[in-house]
Design a protein around this motif. Structure first.
Motif, PDB file in Angstrom:
ATOM      1  N   TYR A 164       0.934  -1.121   0.033  1.00 42.97           N
ATOM      2  CA  TYR A 164       0.027   0.019  -0.086  1.00 42.97           C
ATOM      3  C   TYR A 164       0.768   1.275   0.197  1.00 42.97           C
ATOM      4  CZ  TYR A 164      -3.887  -3.045   0.177  1.00 42.97           C
ATOM      5  OH  TYR A 164      -4.694  -4.112   0.207  1.00 42.97           O
ATOM      6  N   CYS A 165       0.530   2.028  -0.908  1.00 36.97           N
ATOM      7  CA  CYS A 165       1.290   3.495  -1.152  1.00 36.97           C
ATOM      8  C   CYS A 165       0.670   4.307  -0.047  1.00 36.97           C
ATOM      9  CB  CYS A 165       0.671   3.936  -2.444  1.00 36.97           C
ATOM     10  SG  CYS A 165       1.507   2.867  -3.918  1.00 36.97           S
ATOM     11  N   PHE A 180       0.379   7.233  -0.176  1.00 39.11           N
ATOM     12  CA  PHE A 180      -0.186   8.370  -0.779  1.00 39.11           C
ATOM     13  C   PHE A 180      -1.557   7.932  -1.381  1.00 39.11           C
ATOM     14  CE2 PHE A 180       3.161   6.818  -3.244  1.00 39.11           C
ATOM     15  CZ  PHE A 180       2.533   6.582  -4.142  1.00 39.11           C
ATOM     16  N   MET A 237      -9.536   1.186  -0.327  1.00 36.06           N
ATOM     17  CA  MET A 237      -8.505   0.291   0.082  1.00 36.06           C
ATOM     18  C   MET A 237      -8.310  -0.382   1.325  1.00 36.06           C
ATOM     19  SD  MET A 237      -7.934  -0.261  -3.144  1.00 36.06           S
ATOM     20  CE  MET A 237      -7.152  -1.929  -2.818  1.00 36.06           C
ATOM     21  N   GLY A 274      -7.883  -1.210  -6.211  1.00 31.97           N
ATOM     22  CA  GLY A 274      -6.841  -1.877  -6.266  1.00 31.97           C
ATOM     23  C   GLY A 274      -6.158  -2.180  -7.284  1.00 31.97           C
ATOM     24  N   ARG A 310       0.355  -1.394 -10.528  1.00 36.07           N
ATOM     25  CA  ARG A 310       1.940  -0.984 -10.009  1.00 36.07           C
ATOM     26  C   ARG A 310       2.764  -2.413  -9.603  1.00 36.07           C
ATOM     27  NH1 ARG A 310       5.201   2.814  -8.028  1.00 36.07           N
ATOM     28  NH2 ARG A 310       5.732   2.905  -6.053  1.00 36.07           N
ATOM     29  N   HIS A 331       2.201   2.372 -12.683  1.00 30.40           N
ATOM     30  CA  HIS A 331       2.562   3.271 -12.118  1.00 30.40           C
ATOM     31  C   HIS A 331       3.872   3.307 -11.541  1.00 30.40           C
ATOM     32  CE1 HIS A 331       1.088   4.740  -7.831  1.00 30.40           C
ATOM     33  NE2 HIS A 331       2.363   5.473  -7.972  1.00 30.40           N
TER      34      HIS A 331
HETATM   35  S1  SF4 Z   1      -4.636   1.719  -5.565  1.00 33.31           S
HETATM   36 FE1  SF4 Z   1      -2.518   2.521  -6.584  1.00 33.31          FE
HETATM   37  S2  SF4 Z   1      -2.194   4.061  -5.202  1.00 33.31           S
HETATM   38 FE2  SF4 Z   1      -3.518   2.818  -4.124  1.00 33.31          FE
HETATM   39  S3  SF4 Z   1      -2.369   1.376  -2.881  1.00 33.31           S
HETATM   40 FE3  SF4 Z   1      -2.836   0.546  -4.790  1.00 33.31          FE
HETATM   41  S4  SF4 Z   1      -1.074   0.737  -6.193  1.00 33.31           S
HETATM   42 FE4  SF4 Z   1      -1.064   2.338  -4.566  1.00 33.31          FE
END
Ligand code: SF4
Length: 353
Positions: free
Chosen positions: A109-110, A112, A119, A152, A183, A211
């Protein structure tokens, strides 16, 4: 392939675990007890992080006490996706494309994250029952030419589930362009086996929207898998979030975009962060972002320069940012804001510096 996530400080590589401050430890615990976006990182992404507090990889995945500060501008649904939902999983905001919230957890988990609230609720991968109305909608809306499969992260699902989803989409709309927003090639590149990439090739037209925020994220395994996508005729577009303390300088961004070009990837968007709760410390003031983008224009060719863009808070649409974007200023209940013009000519507030 099952995802492995590190969720406890003790399971981090020893150098990183030793670098965790008492404040960071209590953040991890607080996030857990409050049911907020948890601390979770793949062993691969953790291996890229350095122990310094200001390390750009570490900053993206380690919780920070600033996440708990109140941000008067924060919105639960910063992109206003709920306003445009046409099925529980499908969002239709722009005429020619739809967003499918297909995932599933992310590969870590990012801190930001712009879908932080969604999430935090641990969504599951889209079920067969949920796919049915999506396909029905797409069949009846020929104007939709592109489907953004997002989450997600859809690529944390097994190949069999992805194949089921893509097959259903193809049956409903043989020619629709599938855009996989992910990602995983950065956070868990080992997931993308040759079999998985062969599966994607079978569902063309299909593109990957990956990403990537920092040149150090382009580890050897990620380079290999991304170059393999490009070699198999799967175009890869790069989406980068402009993040304070991570990539908010021209040197880092130019290096990132040049390396992407060398690998055959196309820098696509550089996003001004969205107004998700607990993320204000990552937000570069808009005027600083505009000045940085102006500098980038002098340093890198059009091929390597993504569009600088923002999603207008609350569902105002995505707009490209340039020096003329700020049409004025206003006072809102949350504070001083710039007025940005949406595609339909309406003005939307975005926090002023
Ligand atoms: S939805 Fe995108 S920004 Fe958010 S945690 Fe997952 S990869 Fe990271």
């Amino acid at each position: 392939m099952l995802i492995k996530l590190i969720t406890a400080i003790e399971d981090l590589p020893p150098v990183l675990a030793a670098s965790v401050s008492p404040e960071e430890r209590s953040c991890v615990e607080k996030l857990r007890t409050q049911g907020e976006l948890p601390f979770a990182v793949t062993p691969h992404f953790a291996s890229l992080a350095g122990p310094e507090q200001n390390d750009p990889i570490r900053r993206q995945c380690f919780p920070n006490p600033a996440e708990f500060l109140k941000d008067p501008f924060a919105l639960e649904d910063p992109l206003g996706e709920a306003l445009y939902r046409v099925t529980p999983r499908l969002v239709h905001q722009y005429r020619d494309r739809c967003l499918l919230l297909a995932g599933g957890p992310c590969a870590g988990y990012c801190r930001f994250c712009f879908r932080r609230v969604r999430m935090s609720r641990s969504p599951s991968f889209i079920s067969a029952q949920e796919i049915e109305p999506v396909c029905g909608y797409l069949k009846n809306h020929a104007e939709v030419r592109e489907l953004l499969v997002s989450g997600g992260d859809p690529l944390t699902a097994e190949d069999s589930k992805l194949a089921g989803l893509f097959r259903a989409i193809r049956e409903a709309r043989p020619g629709i362009l599938i855009r996989i927003c992910t990602r995983v090639p950065i956070a868990w590149p080992q997931r993308l086996t040759p079999e998985t990439l062969r599966l994607f090739v079978g569902f063309k037209p299909l593109r990957m929207m990956v990403h990537i925020n920092h040149p150090r994220e382009l580890a050897e395994e990620s380079r290999r898998v991304l170059a393999d996508c490009a070699a198999r005729g799967i175009p890869v577009h790069v989406q980068t979030v402009l993040l304070r303390g991570v990539n908010d300088n021209a040197g880092t961004l130019v290096l990132l975009f040049r390396e992407c070009l060398d690998l055959g990837l196309s820098p696509y968007y550089l996003f001004q962060p969205d107004l998700a709760p607990g993320t204000a410390h990552f937000r570069l003031p808009l005027k600083e972002g505009l000045a940085l983008y102006k500098e980038l224009q002098t340093l890198i060719s059009g091929l390597g320069l993504p569009a600088y863009a923002v999603d207008l808070p609350g569902g105002g649409s995505k707009i490209r940012l340039n020096e003329g974007s700020i049409a004025g200023e206003t006072q809102t209940p949350a504070g001083r804001a710039y007025l940005l013009k949406a595609q339909d000519g309406k003005f939307w507030p975005y926090p002023a510096d």
